[in-house]
Every structure is written in C-alpha cells, then in structure tokens.
Design a protein around this motif. Structure first.
Motif, PDB file in Angstrom:
ATOM      1  N   ASN A 207       0.839  -1.190   0.000  1.00  0.00           N
ATOM      2  CA  ASN A 207       0.000   0.000   0.000  1.00  0.00           C
ATOM      3  C   ASN A 207       0.881   1.250   0.000  1.00  0.00           C
ATOM      4  O   ASN A 207       1.744   1.404   0.867  1.00  0.00           O
ATOM      5  N   TYR A 208       0.628   2.129  -0.970  1.00  0.00           N
ATOM      6  CA  TYR A 208       1.395   3.369  -1.095  1.00  0.00           C
ATOM      7  C   TYR A 208       0.449   4.535  -0.851  1.00  0.00           C
ATOM      8  O   TYR A 208      -0.584   4.661  -1.523  1.00  0.00           O
ATOM      9  N   THR A 209       0.777   5.375   0.117  1.00  0.00           N
ATOM     10  CA  THR A 209      -0.056   6.542   0.418  1.00  0.00           C
ATOM     11  C   THR A 209       0.829   7.773   0.563  1.00  0.00           C
ATOM     12  O   THR A 209       1.982   7.686   1.004  1.00  0.00           O
ATOM     13  N   ALA A 210       0.270   8.916   0.194  1.00  0.00           N
ATOM     14  CA  ALA A 210       1.003  10.172   0.338  1.00  0.00           C
ATOM     15  C   ALA A 210       0.013  11.326   0.396  1.00  0.00           C
ATOM     16  O   ALA A 210      -0.999  11.331  -0.316  1.00  0.00           O
ATOM     17  N   GLN A 211       0.309  12.284   1.245  1.00  0.00           N
ATOM     18  CA  GLN A 211      -0.475  13.509   1.327  1.00  0.00           C
ATOM     19  C   GLN A 211       0.395  14.689   0.915  1.00  0.00           C
ATOM     20  O   GLN A 211       1.553  14.780   1.322  1.00  0.00           O
ATOM     21  N   VAL A 212      -0.180  15.554   0.105  1.00  0.00           N
ATOM     22  CA  VAL A 212       0.550  16.722  -0.388  1.00  0.00           C
ATOM     23  C   VAL A 212      -0.126  17.986   0.114  1.00  0.00           C
ATOM     24  O   VAL A 212      -1.344  18.148  -0.010  1.00  0.00           O
ATOM     25  N   LYS A 213       0.671  18.880   0.679  1.00  0.00           N
ATOM     26  CA  LYS A 213       0.216  20.212   1.093  1.00  0.00           C
ATOM     27  C   LYS A 213       1.340  21.175   0.754  1.00  0.00           C
ATOM     28  O   LYS A 213       2.354  21.216   1.454  1.00  0.00           O
ATOM     29  N   SER A 214       1.156  21.913  -0.315  1.00  0.00           N
ATOM     30  CA  SER A 214       2.240  22.785  -0.767  1.00  0.00           C
ATOM     31  C   SER A 214       1.661  23.969  -1.532  1.00  0.00           C
ATOM     32  O   SER A 214       0.484  24.311  -1.365  1.00  0.00           O
ATOM     33  N   TYR A 215       2.468  24.569  -2.373  1.00  0.00           N
ATOM     34  CA  TYR A 215       2.059  25.751  -3.122  1.00  0.00           C
ATOM     35  C   TYR A 215       2.473  25.615  -4.580  1.00  0.00           C
ATOM     36  O   TYR A 215       3.254  24.739  -4.946  1.00  0.00           O
ATOM     37  N   LYS A 216       1.955  26.497  -5.395  1.00  0.00           N
ATOM     38  CA  LYS A 216       2.293  26.532  -6.817  1.00  0.00           C
ATOM     39  C   LYS A 216       2.257  27.997  -7.255  1.00  0.00           C
ATOM     40  O   LYS A 216       1.344  28.741  -6.880  1.00  0.00           O
ATOM     41  N   GLY A 242       9.078  25.301 -10.507  1.00  0.00           N
ATOM     42  CA  GLY A 242       9.222  23.919 -10.078  1.00  0.00           C
ATOM     43  C   GLY A 242       9.865  23.864  -8.706  1.00  0.00           C
ATOM     44  O   GLY A 242      10.781  24.620  -8.416  1.00  0.00           O
ATOM     45  N   HIS A 243       9.387  22.950  -7.843  1.00  0.00           N
ATOM     46  CA  HIS A 243       9.962  22.851  -6.501  1.00  0.00           C
ATOM     47  C   HIS A 243       9.536  21.538  -5.846  1.00  0.00           C
ATOM     48  O   HIS A 243       8.615  20.855  -6.301  1.00  0.00           O
ATOM     49  N   ASN A 244      10.220  21.211  -4.748  1.00  0.00           N
ATOM     50  CA  ASN A 244       9.902  20.012  -3.977  1.00  0.00           C
ATOM     51  C   ASN A 244       8.641  20.251  -3.164  1.00  0.00           C
ATOM     52  O   ASN A 244       8.466  21.321  -2.565  1.00  0.00           O
ATOM     53  N   LEU A 245       7.749  19.256  -3.122  1.00  0.00           N
ATOM     54  CA  LEU A 245       6.483  19.398  -2.417  1.00  0.00           C
ATOM     55  C   LEU A 245       6.587  19.038  -0.942  1.00  0.00           C
ATOM     56  O   LEU A 245       5.630  19.235  -0.181  1.00  0.00           O
ATOM     57  N   GLY A 246       7.720  18.485  -0.522  1.00  0.00           N
ATOM     58  CA  GLY A 246       7.926  18.186   0.894  1.00  0.00           C
ATOM     59  C   GLY A 246       7.015  17.113   1.451  1.00  0.00           C
ATOM     60  O   GLY A 246       6.755  17.079   2.657  1.00  0.00           O
ATOM     61  N   ALA A 247       6.520  16.212   0.609  1.00  0.00           N
ATOM     62  CA  ALA A 247       5.631  15.144   1.073  1.00  0.00           C
ATOM     63  C   ALA A 247       6.438  14.020   1.721  1.00  0.00           C
ATOM     64  O   ALA A 247       7.656  13.908   1.533  1.00  0.00           O
ATOM     65  N   GLU A 248       5.748  13.170   2.483  1.00  0.00           N
ATOM     66  CA  GLU A 248       6.372  12.016   3.119  1.00  0.00           C
ATOM     67  C   GLU A 248       5.587  10.755   2.760  1.00  0.00           C
ATOM     68  O   GLU A 248       4.815  10.219   3.562  1.00  0.00           O
ATOM     69  N   TYR A 268       7.747   1.727   5.382  1.00  0.00           N
ATOM     70  CA  TYR A 268       8.869   2.542   4.926  1.00  0.00           C
ATOM     71  C   TYR A 268       8.354   3.947   4.640  1.00  0.00           C
ATOM     72  O   TYR A 268       7.245   4.121   4.128  1.00  0.00           O
ATOM     73  N   VAL A 269       9.149   4.948   4.968  1.00  0.00           N
ATOM     74  CA  VAL A 269       8.763   6.345   4.735  1.00  0.00           C
ATOM     75  C   VAL A 269       9.920   7.082   4.076  1.00  0.00           C
ATOM     76  O   VAL A 269      11.079   6.891   4.442  1.00  0.00           O
ATOM     77  N   VAL A 270       9.588   7.918   3.089  1.00  0.00           N
ATOM     78  CA  VAL A 270      10.572   8.778   2.437  1.00  0.00           C
ATOM     79  C   VAL A 270      10.228  10.225   2.761  1.00  0.00           C
ATOM     80  O   VAL A 270       9.065  10.637   2.655  1.00  0.00           O
ATOM     81  N   SER A 271      11.194  11.011   3.140  1.00  0.00           N
ATOM     82  CA  SER A 271      10.953  12.422   3.463  1.00  0.00           C
ATOM     83  C   SER A 271      11.330  13.317   2.285  1.00  0.00           C
ATOM     84  O   SER A 271      12.164  12.954   1.457  1.00  0.00           O
ATOM     85  N   LYS A 272      10.688  14.465   2.234  1.00  0.00           N
ATOM     86  CA  LYS A 272      10.935  15.478   1.211  1.00  0.00           C
ATOM     87  C   LYS A 272      10.853  14.894  -0.197  1.00  0.00           C
ATOM     88  O   LYS A 272      11.749  15.052  -1.022  1.00  0.00           O
ATOM     89  N   ALA A 273       9.750  14.218  -0.464  1.00  0.00           N
ATOM     90  CA  ALA A 273       9.545  13.570  -1.761  1.00  0.00           C
ATOM     91  C   ALA A 273       8.518  14.340  -2.588  1.00  0.00           C
ATOM     92  O   ALA A 273       7.829  15.230  -2.088  1.00  0.00           O
TER      93      ALA A 273
END
Length: 435
Positions: A207-216, A242-248, A268-273
């Motif tokens: 299962n792959y999950t991710a939440q995005v909260k950023s700007y454009k 273009g920029h990193n969304l900082g999701a985990e 498993y978790v990846v930071s700043k993805a």
C-alpha cells in the motif's frame, strides 16, 4: 443570481475535495497521476489553446496576464463538467470505462483600471484505476496444488487539486503581466495485492499513500502588436515554478498467512519527496477583426531530473528511496482557433463561437525503462450565447474531445470526452442613472 453563483462555487469546492478521480487510466498509477488540463470551457473547444488569448468575457487561467483584459463592468463566473468514455486495448483485449467529473470553478473581475483578478479551484492530477490479472503458477512447492493460480490486483484513487488567486496588470497598452498563487493539496492512494489460490502461500499487499500540502506559482506575460486596423498579433509567455512538495510518502508491505490470517506489516517512509516541474510556455495568437482568432502554443515541462520514491530490493535488503530515471521531459504543441461573426450583432447565430484545435504531446513517464504513451488529441466546440430578458452576456461552452494514447508494448487508450462549461457574465459594477 449572486447567491446562486456563490452556492455553485461552494458546491464545486466541496465536490472537488471529495469527488472520485476524473480518470480510469492504468497510467495514473505512476508518478503524480494523469496530468489534468487547467483549461476552462472556451479553451477546451480549442484543445487547450490559451497563452495568447486575452478575452474580456472569459477566464483564462493558463496565462494570468489575460486577467487585465476582463471587462470593467462584469463579474465573470465559470464552472465546467466533463463526461468521458475510454476504450482500453491490450493485445486485442478491449475494455470500456466511463466517468464524469466536476472539472473546475473559476471567477474573474476587474478591481482597478487595467488590473483584473481571478480565483477558483482546478485539478492538477488524477489517480483512478482498478484492474487485475490471473495466471497459472508454473512452479510451486510440492505441498501446493498442481492447478494453483496467482492473482495481482491493482487499484488507486485520489489526485492533486489547487485553489488559486491571481492578478493581471496592463501597465502600458498592449503589454500585460500576471501571476497566480495556488495552494496545492491532495492524497495519492495506490495498492497492489498478490494472492494465491493455494492456502500454503501467503498473501502479499503493498500500500502506497502520500499527502501533499504545498504551493504553486505561475507567471505570465502578453505583448500585443497591431499590424493594421483589422489585424493584430499577441505573444504570450508563461512560466511555472518547479519545486519540492515536501511530502512524506509511505509504503506498507503486509504479509498475511493464508491459514492463520495473521499479518506482518513493514513500513517505509521517504521524506521530502515529490516535485512539480518547471514549466515553460509560449504562444502566438493572430486576431483578425475580432472575428477570427488563430493561435499556436508550445509547452515544455522539465521532469527528467526529478526523483521519485521506489521500492527496491538488493541482495535481500529492501528499501524505499528516491531514484532517478522515472520521468522524461514533456513537450506539447497545440494549434487551434475561434471564429465568431461578431458579438455586436443581434442575431443568435451571428454571436455563436465556433472553435477547434489539435495537440500532440510526449509523455512525462518512463514505464519499464521506456517512454510512456504519446498523446494525440483533437477537439471541436461551440460557444452558445445565452440571450434572454435578464442577461445577454453569458455563454454556454460545449466541446467534444478525442484523445489517443499509445506506445509500443503498452496499453492503448482512446478517450471521447464531452466538456460543458457555463460562463455567467453579470454586470455587477455598472452605474445606473435614475431620472
């Protein structure tokens, strides 16, 4: 009418947040999903042509410099929906899927002389798929059945949306600049499950999950040059940061014993993805006597250097980390136009708009080491004036769009889509004389 517009905007915002994805494509399982169009109703009739257009009665999000051309007396409200049917073809096996989606809600009005603003909600990407395959097991432990099978089930949902506020300013006649600032958010959910008909083999789920909260941030400019009394050219430029969304993003591997139903979970978790790419756009629009408008747009998205999280097993050791080589730069070329005899005419058909456009786009995805499907699309649309005793400035934009996606060895997609956009154009800022 103002209360109706406000209610529709709030309803659109609520539905966009909780709605099902606007795609059924298995390609949406990769990257950030299937990239959505940010074109509004009148642009979609020209297959998304936008960079050089600066209409006084339409919202053109794709180049914020266009807001400076909004009519000074009007409040423009635009909402659109789509209905689509997609045919999937894999080695002669064909399947049809259909869905409907609220595409966008946008508004625009002028706040000062030569300054217009816009706000609304738009999609950025969509994730939506559900498919499976079942095969016989060629080699099994001696305890298993000789007719055992295994099944792979893949599903996903979600997507990214954005709420934006933009402004356009025309400091000199024929020269305009603009910017959009957006809040980008959403959830991406993907899963794959491997099951066996043999009870001695564990079920494995990922299962792959991710939440995005950023700007454009989007910037735009338009330069209009008169050629003679009846002809002018507009050069449109657009740039998205273009920029990193900082999701985990998180990956959960669940192994379930088929006999005891006991599960073992590894996370498993990846930071700043996750990243959104720099985007460059340029367009040229020729305007003949405000009747015929013909243009060409080119867009490039710089995806190739962006990393993406991937589950990797090397020498029996599993890791979830950012890797290169998952994307490629995306290029898109669009040609289209709009014809209207003239809005100053009173006849219904004289005020009709007839639009058309074609596009060719390369993919941003790399799938199994090769480029994903290339896209060829075409659309035809009409702008139908709404004429009654109360309002003769609003418009119903309807377009039909065909999209073909294919690549060697991959699934072929043919999508037929109907886009419907309703543009309310209200004279909120007119001054009336009382005698």
């Amino acid at each position: 009418m103002k209360k109706i517009i406000a209610a529709v905007f709030l309803a659109g915002l609520t539905v966009q947040v909780s709605a099902q994805s606007g795609t059924n494509s298995p390609y949406s399982q990769y990257g950030l999903g299937a990239l959505a169009s940010q074109a509004t109703g009148f642009n979609r009739g020209m297959n998304g042509l936008a960079y050089g257009f600066h209409e006084h009665n339409q919202v053109n999000y794709m180049n914020p410099a266009s807001y400076a051309s909004v009519d000074s007396l009007s409040f423009i409200f635009d909402a659109g929906v789509s209905l689509q049917l997609t045919n999937f073809d894999e080695n002669g096996n064909k399947v049809n899927a259909h869905n409907a989606d609220i595409e966008y809600v946008a508004a625009s009005f002028r706040v000062f002389k030569h300054v217009g603003v816009s706000f609304g909600i738009l999609p950025y990407s969509n994730v939506g798929y559900n498919f499976s395959n079942t095969q016989n097991v060629n080699a099994f432990p001696s305890t298993s059945s000789p007719n055992a099978t295994y099944s792979n089930i893949y599903s996903g949902n979600g997507g990214l949306h954005m709420v934006y506020l933009g402004a356009g300013w025309e400091p000199f006649k024929g020269i305009a600049f603009g910017a959009n600032i957006s809040y980008l958010w959403g959830t991406l959910n993907r899963s794959s499950t491997n099951t066996y008909s043999d009870s001695y083999v564990n079920t494995l789920s990922k299962n792959y999950t991710a939440q995005v909260k950023s700007y454009k941030v989007d910037l735009g400019a338009q330069f209009t040059c008169p050629i003679n009394k009846k002809n002018e050219l507009t050069l449109g430029l657009a740039y998205s940061l273009g920029h990193n969304l900082g999701a985990e993003p998180e990956c959960s591997i669940i192994s379930t014993n088929s006999q005891t139903s006991v599960s073992d979970t590894t996370r498993y978790v990846v930071s700043k993805a996750f990243e959104i790419p720099q985007t460059f756009g340029v367009g040229l629009m020729w305007n003949h006597n405000n009747r015929l408008k013909f243009g060409v747009d080119y867009q490039m998205q710089k995806w190739v250097k962006i990393q993406y999280p991937q589950l990797i097993t090397i020498n029996g050791k599993t890791s979830y980390s950012l890797v290169d080589g998952q994307f490629t730069d995306r290029h898109k070329l669009t040609v289209g136009g709009d014809y209207c005899k003239g809005e100053r005419y009173r006849g219904f058909f004289s005020r009709m708009h007839y639009r058309g456009g074609v596009s060719y786009a390369t993919p941003y995805l790399r799938i199994n080491g090769q480029e994903g499907p290339r896209e060829l699309s075409a659309s035809f649309g009409v702008g139908i004036p709404i004429i009654n005793g109360y309002n003769n400035r609003s418009m119903l934009n309807i377009s039909a769009e065909w999209v073909n996606q294919k690549a060697v060895g991959l699934i072929k997609e043919n999508t037929f889509r109907i886009n419907v956009g309703l543009t309310f154009n209200e004279r909120w800022f007119a001054k009336f004389k009382v005698e």
